[in-house]
Design an enzyme around this catalytic site. Structure first.
Site, PDB file in Angstrom:
ATOM      1  N   LYS A 266     -19.455 -55.883   5.728  1.00 30.91           N
ATOM      2  CA  LYS A 266     -18.877 -56.256   7.023  1.00 30.91           C
ATOM      3  C   LYS A 266     -19.593 -57.492   7.568  1.00 30.91           C
ATOM      4  O   LYS A 266     -20.757 -57.727   7.245  1.00 30.91           O
ATOM      5  CB  LYS A 266     -19.093 -55.111   8.034  1.00 30.91           C
ATOM      6  CG  LYS A 266     -18.196 -53.912   7.842  1.00 30.91           C
ATOM      7  CD  LYS A 266     -18.465 -52.870   8.922  1.00 30.91           C
ATOM      8  CE  LYS A 266     -17.607 -51.632   8.727  1.00 30.91           C
ATOM      9  NZ  LYS A 266     -16.158 -51.874   8.868  1.00 30.91           N
ATOM     10  N   ARG A 340     -11.815 -42.688   4.074  1.00 31.95           N
ATOM     11  CA  ARG A 340     -10.724 -41.933   3.437  1.00 31.95           C
ATOM     12  C   ARG A 340     -11.172 -41.305   2.128  1.00 31.95           C
ATOM     13  O   ARG A 340     -10.659 -40.275   1.725  1.00 31.95           O
ATOM     14  CB  ARG A 340      -9.505 -42.858   3.257  1.00 31.95           C
ATOM     15  CG  ARG A 340      -9.740 -44.011   2.343  1.00 31.95           C
ATOM     16  CD  ARG A 340      -8.700 -45.125   2.494  1.00 31.95           C
ATOM     17  NE  ARG A 340      -8.864 -45.886   3.736  1.00 31.95           N
ATOM     18  CZ  ARG A 340      -8.029 -46.842   4.133  1.00 31.95           C
ATOM     19  NH1 ARG A 340      -6.967 -47.160   3.410  1.00 31.95           N
ATOM     20  NH2 ARG A 340      -8.246 -47.476   5.265  1.00 31.95           N
TER      21      ARG A 340
HETATM   22  N1  BES Z   1     -15.504 -47.346   9.990  1.00 29.97           N
HETATM   23  C1  BES Z   1     -14.528 -48.341   9.761  1.00 29.97           C
HETATM   24  C2  BES Z   1     -13.422 -48.352  10.825  1.00 29.97           C
HETATM   25  C3  BES Z   1     -13.828 -48.732  12.222  1.00 29.97           C
HETATM   26  C4  BES Z   1     -13.669 -50.028  12.671  1.00 29.97           C
HETATM   27  C5  BES Z   1     -14.275 -47.786  13.119  1.00 29.97           C
HETATM   28  C6  BES Z   1     -13.991 -50.367  13.971  1.00 29.97           C
HETATM   29  C7  BES Z   1     -14.600 -48.119  14.416  1.00 29.97           C
HETATM   30  C8  BES Z   1     -14.451 -49.400  14.845  1.00 29.97           C
HETATM   31  C9  BES Z   1     -13.856 -48.092   8.413  1.00 29.97           C
HETATM   32  O1  BES Z   1     -14.664 -47.535   7.443  1.00 29.97           O
HETATM   33  C10 BES Z   1     -13.420 -49.415   7.901  1.00 29.97           C
HETATM   34  O2  BES Z   1     -14.263 -50.230   7.642  1.00 29.97           O
HETATM   35  N2  BES Z   1     -12.122 -49.602   7.760  1.00 29.97           N
HETATM   36  C11 BES Z   1     -11.598 -50.819   7.280  1.00 29.97           C
HETATM   37  C12 BES Z   1     -10.491 -50.497   6.313  1.00 29.97           C
HETATM   38  C13 BES Z   1      -9.956 -51.698   5.597  1.00 29.97           C
HETATM   39  C14 BES Z   1     -10.992 -52.233   4.635  1.00 29.97           C
HETATM   40  C15 BES Z   1      -8.713 -51.287   4.872  1.00 29.97           C
HETATM   41  C16 BES Z   1     -11.059 -51.596   8.477  1.00 29.97           C
HETATM   42  O3  BES Z   1     -10.463 -50.995   9.357  1.00 29.97           O
HETATM   43  O4  BES Z   1     -11.274 -52.799   8.505  1.00 29.97           O
HETATM   44 MN    MN Z   2     -15.749 -48.996   6.355  1.00 30.62          MN
END
Ligand code: BES
Ligand code: MN
Ligand code: ZN
Length: 489
Positions: A266, A340
């Site tokens: 990230k 997931r």
């Molecule tokens: N934990 C994150 C989602 C999240 C984002 C929670 C902001 C709270 C605030 C999750 O694991 C994630 O990183 N999801 C990705 C999925 C994508 C790579 C398909 C996302 O939402 O960017």
């Molecule tokens: Mn994630």
């Protein structure tokens, strides 16, 4: 843990009002009528209360809002907080009124004059929920909480109603503490230990370590944690308060103690918020605590998948193919779509072992959910309209924002993989829905199931009516009500 304030309920004692220290709160209906205690405050302050009630300032006060009459002459208290209530407040409005006082009160002593108010217990509950502060890592002076007393005409009856609510407040505080805790403290080991300690409340708690998860074939979950020095775990919490042969409700939570994104790292900005990526597991833990404390007459099993998503030489790579406990294979396109993967294996395990009557999972699953609904409502996905509607009704009654989103087979093609049974991401369009479609593949068709994407509501940057900024505890109240409505004997 942070404990909710203890509120004592006492008979209305008019002579004690003048000597009360700290703050005194008076609740006034829309008609502006004064009950005996309010009349006493008015007399002591030589009419300050009626002057306020007759002023435009009172007209402007919205239900649930408070105005302070500071340093009232004739009283020992530092302030009289006047709170406006509707004639028949909803439980949400009554809680907001109590919360408004708690916010002003801080650690001062507080006397709540609720008189014959029918929603006195809800006012006290709102006070308790708002009287939360996460001070575990603030060094220096500890503030000693003040004494909180509520004067009511029927103290025994109100105290009896407030009992189960105190259990719920403790569940909410437990969830908030877990979510607020930084990830160097709340490791997978520490999280599991806090859950194991709930055995003292009569919960049956079992910790599955990596070797056991390996034997069960939970490779998806293990692959998320393999880059971290913290061991992955699944914790099973059982509350058996119902009929011995009744199939349980299963609650499943995503417990990513920190989500760096893994090799699909990230960006730095805002990454610190990913300490809350165990929010789903935190809510499951808080609900289980509340059910045990109030000795719910239901069978509920809570399962949480605890992992840390880190980049390292041992981490899972984009392009890797991993086999789920169910047997189907997943091509990991993006290691940041890890929640997931964790849930898929725990959902499958929950059904395989417990044959639940119904299942609810909670997860801070997608950024797309935050874009869709912001921080006011969580996304609700369901494979069963009736069960979905039951949850929405419970959430509405508790004032926890929730909105249903669609699921449909048409979205499934976005998850097609060239080399495996599916891939773990579907691209940017409908990001929250494709995540739900992914989870659905691990839910048996005959199991009523709800997926709650709480990415936007688990942690917020400004105060809400019932919580200071930070972890909200969203979901504990709605799920407790769902248990009461549908699963208690
Ligand atoms: N934990 C994150 C989602 C999240 C984002 C929670 C902001 C709270 C605030 C999750 O694991 C994630 O990183 N999801 C990705 C999925 C994508 C790579 C398909 C996302 O939402 O960017
Ligand atoms: Mn994630
Ligand atoms: Zn995540």
């Amino acid at each position: 843990m942070t404990t909710p304030p203890e509120i004592s309920f006492a008979e209305v004692a008019l002579d004690a009002i003048a000597d009360a220290t700290g703050r005194v709160a008076v609740f006034i209906g829309a008609d502006g009528r004064l009950d005996p205690a309010a009349r006493r405050v008015n007399k002591l302050t030589r009419g300050a209360l009626t002057r306020f009630l007759e002023s435009k300032a009172f007209d402007k006060l919205k239900p649930g809002e408070a105005r302070t009459l500071a340093w009232p002459g004739g009283m020992a208290a530092d302030a009289v907080d006047v709170v406006r209530l509707e004639r028949r407040p909803t439980i949400e409005e009554a809680r907001k009124a109590g919360a408004a006082v708690a916010k002003l009160c801080g650690a001062d002593d507080c006397l709540l004059l609720a008189g014959a108010n029918a929603c006195a217990a809800e006012i006290a509950f709102g006070f308790a929920l708002r009287a939360y502060e996460f001070t575990a890592h603030k060094t220096g002076e500890r503030t000693v909480p003040g004494a909180v007393t509520m004067m009511v005409t029927q103290p025994e009856a109100v105290a009896a109603r407030a009992g189960p609510m105190a259990a719920l407040a403790e569940g909410v505080f437990f969830t908030r503490d877990l979510i607020n805790e930084p990830s160097n403290v709340l490791t997978t080991d520490d999280f599991a230990a806090r859950l194991a300690a709930m055995q003292d409340l009569g919960l049956d708690v079992e910790i599955l370590e990596e070797s056991a998860l390996e034997k069960l074939g939970m490779r998806l979950l293990l692959s998320v944690g393999q880059g971290s020095v913290s061991p992955s775990k699944v914790v099973v919490m059982r509350w058996n308060g119902g009929e011995s042969d009744a199939a349980p409700l299963a609650l499943v939570g995503k417990g990513v103690v920190f989500d760096t994104g893994g090799i699909s790292l990230k960006p730095a900005a805002g990454m610190e918020d990913m300490t809350m990526d165990m929010g789903g597991a935190g809510v499951v833990a808080g609900v289980m605590r509340a059910l045990a404390l109030r000795k719910a007459k239901a069978n509920v099993v809570g399962l949480v998948g605890l992992v840390e998503n880190m980049p390292s030489g041992a981490a899972i790579r984009p392009g890797d193919v991993v086999r789920s406990m169910k047997g189907e294979t997943v091509e990991i396109i993006n290691t940041d779509a890890e929640g997931r993967l964790v849930l898929a294996d725990v959902l499958w395990y929950a059904q395989d072992r417990f044959r639940p009557a119904a299942m609810v999972n909670l997860a801070t699953l997608t950024g797309a959910m935050v874009i869709a609904l912001g921080h006011e409502m969580a996304g609700v996905f369901a494979n069963d309209d009736d069960f979905g509607a039951a949850f929405l009704k419970a959430a509405q009654a508790e004032g926890e924002g929730a909105w249903r989103l669609p699921m449909a087979p048409a979205y499934d093609k976005l998850l097609d993989s060239r080399i495996a049974d599916m891939k773990n991401v579907g691209g940017r369009p409908a990001g929250a829905i494709t995540a739900a479609q992914f989870l659905k593949r691990f839910v048996k068709d005959d199991c009523p199931w709800i997926h709650l994407d709480i990415a936007g509501v688990a942690l917020v940057k400004s105060d809400t009516a019932l919580a200071p900024k930070g972890a909200t505890g969203w979901g504990v109240l709605a799920l407790d009500r769902l248990v009461r409505d549908r699963f208690e004997v």
